[in-house]
Design an enzyme around this catalytic site. Sequence first.
Site, PDB file in Angstrom:
ATOM      1  N   PRO A  75      50.587 -66.325  32.374  1.00  0.00           N
ATOM      2  CG  PRO A  75      49.867 -63.883  32.269  1.00  0.00           C
ATOM      3  CD  PRO A  75      49.660 -65.364  32.915  1.00  0.00           C
ATOM      4  CG  ASN A  76      55.930 -64.095  32.088  1.00  0.00           C
ATOM      5  OD1 ASN A  76      56.288 -63.724  31.216  1.00  0.00           O
ATOM      6  ND2 ASN A  76      55.268 -63.129  33.021  1.00  0.00           N
ATOM      7  NE  ARG A 101      59.129 -66.077  35.354  1.00  0.00           N
ATOM      8  CZ  ARG A 101      57.784 -65.810  36.372  1.00  0.00           C
ATOM      9  NH1 ARG A 101      56.903 -66.792  35.881  1.00  0.00           N
ATOM     10  NH2 ARG A 101      57.433 -64.817  36.923  1.00  0.00           N
ATOM     11  CE1 TYR A 156      57.783 -68.228  40.393  1.00  0.00           C
ATOM     12  CE2 TYR A 156      59.516 -67.126  38.902  1.00  0.00           C
ATOM     13  CZ  TYR A 156      58.449 -67.158  39.866  1.00  0.00           C
ATOM     14  OH  TYR A 156      57.873 -65.821  40.054  1.00  0.00           O
ATOM     15  CG  ASN A 198      50.937 -70.912  38.614  1.00  0.00           C
ATOM     16  OD1 ASN A 198      50.759 -69.696  38.851  1.00  0.00           O
ATOM     17  ND2 ASN A 198      52.044 -71.414  38.909  1.00  0.00           N
ATOM     18  CB  ALA A 239      52.266 -61.755  37.536  1.00  0.00           C
ATOM     19  CD  GLU A 279      45.585 -69.381  44.337  1.00  0.00           C
ATOM     20  OE1 GLU A 279      45.042 -69.445  45.402  1.00  0.00           O
ATOM     21  OE2 GLU A 279      46.476 -68.143  44.069  1.00  0.00           O
ATOM     22  CG  HIS A 313      50.734 -69.206  43.427  1.00  0.00           C
ATOM     23  ND1 HIS A 313      50.894 -68.611  42.298  1.00  0.00           N
ATOM     24  CD2 HIS A 313      49.608 -69.055  44.100  1.00  0.00           C
ATOM     25  CE1 HIS A 313      49.652 -67.964  42.149  1.00  0.00           C
ATOM     26  NE2 HIS A 313      48.932 -68.322  43.253  1.00  0.00           N
ATOM     27  NE  ARG A 356      58.807 -64.479  44.659  1.00  0.00           N
ATOM     28  CZ  ARG A 356      58.669 -64.606  43.455  1.00  0.00           C
ATOM     29  NH1 ARG A 356      57.737 -65.385  42.891  1.00  0.00           N
ATOM     30  NH2 ARG A 356      59.304 -64.083  42.693  1.00  0.00           N
TER      31      ARG A 356
HETATM   32  C1  DQA Z   1      53.873 -67.744  40.654  1.00  0.00           C
HETATM   33  C2  DQA Z   1      54.040 -66.614  41.702  1.00  0.00           C
HETATM   34  C3  DQA Z   1      53.557 -65.400  40.826  1.00  0.00           C
HETATM   35  O1  DQA Z   1      53.704 -64.235  41.776  1.00  0.00           O
HETATM   36  C4  DQA Z   1      54.397 -65.045  39.737  1.00  0.00           C
HETATM   37  O2  DQA Z   1      53.976 -63.814  39.222  1.00  0.00           O
HETATM   38  C5  DQA Z   1      54.504 -66.121  38.883  1.00  0.00           C
HETATM   39  C6  DQA Z   1      54.621 -67.363  39.432  1.00  0.00           C
HETATM   40  C7  DQA Z   1      54.436 -68.963  41.261  1.00  0.00           C
HETATM   41  O3  DQA Z   1      54.200 -70.260  40.415  1.00  0.00           O
HETATM   42  O4  DQA Z   1      54.800 -68.869  42.197  1.00  0.00           O
HETATM   43  O5  DQA Z   1      54.585 -66.040  37.570  1.00  0.00           O
HETATM   44  O6  DQA Z   1      52.346 -67.996  40.122  1.00  0.00           O
END
Ligand code: DQA
Length: 145
Positions: A11-12, A19, A24, A75, A78, A99, A101, A108
Amino acid sequence: MSRRVVMVSGPNLNLLGERAPEIYGTATLAMHEATVRDILEPAGIDVVHVQSNEESVLIETIHAARGTAEALIVNLGALTHSSWALRDALDIFGGFVVEVHLSNPAAREPFRHLSTIASVVDGSIAGFGGFGYELAAYSVLRHVS
Ligand code: DQA
């Protein structure tokens, strides 16, 4: 098994580029996908990328990768911090899982310190921004070669 890697984005992440660029970066998800493709495709490895804001789509994507893909680059955004269903799906997958991020969740907010998937991935790359996708692709290349 085909030489295929599935990149799974949660998501997102479709909003990367606009964003919170201070966290990011300014690269879009398509740019991160291109980074992965540029490393794996010359080695004859197909890259399939699925981004979804829906947990069920991500679960189905991981199920479909069983027996058809050698590795996953995930990835989960959240959902990394909340989804036991995605943790189980990755466990069932059984192949190589990296994985990524962009940020370092451990540095954080406290809610980002929990990872449901930490125990079912082969390795995690966090905090290096887009370079994390490059590192992930090279780790997959090393694994499948
Ligand atoms: C994320 C880290 C997560 O905590 C966050 O919710 C994201 C992006 C990252 O790539 O740093 O959506 O996965």
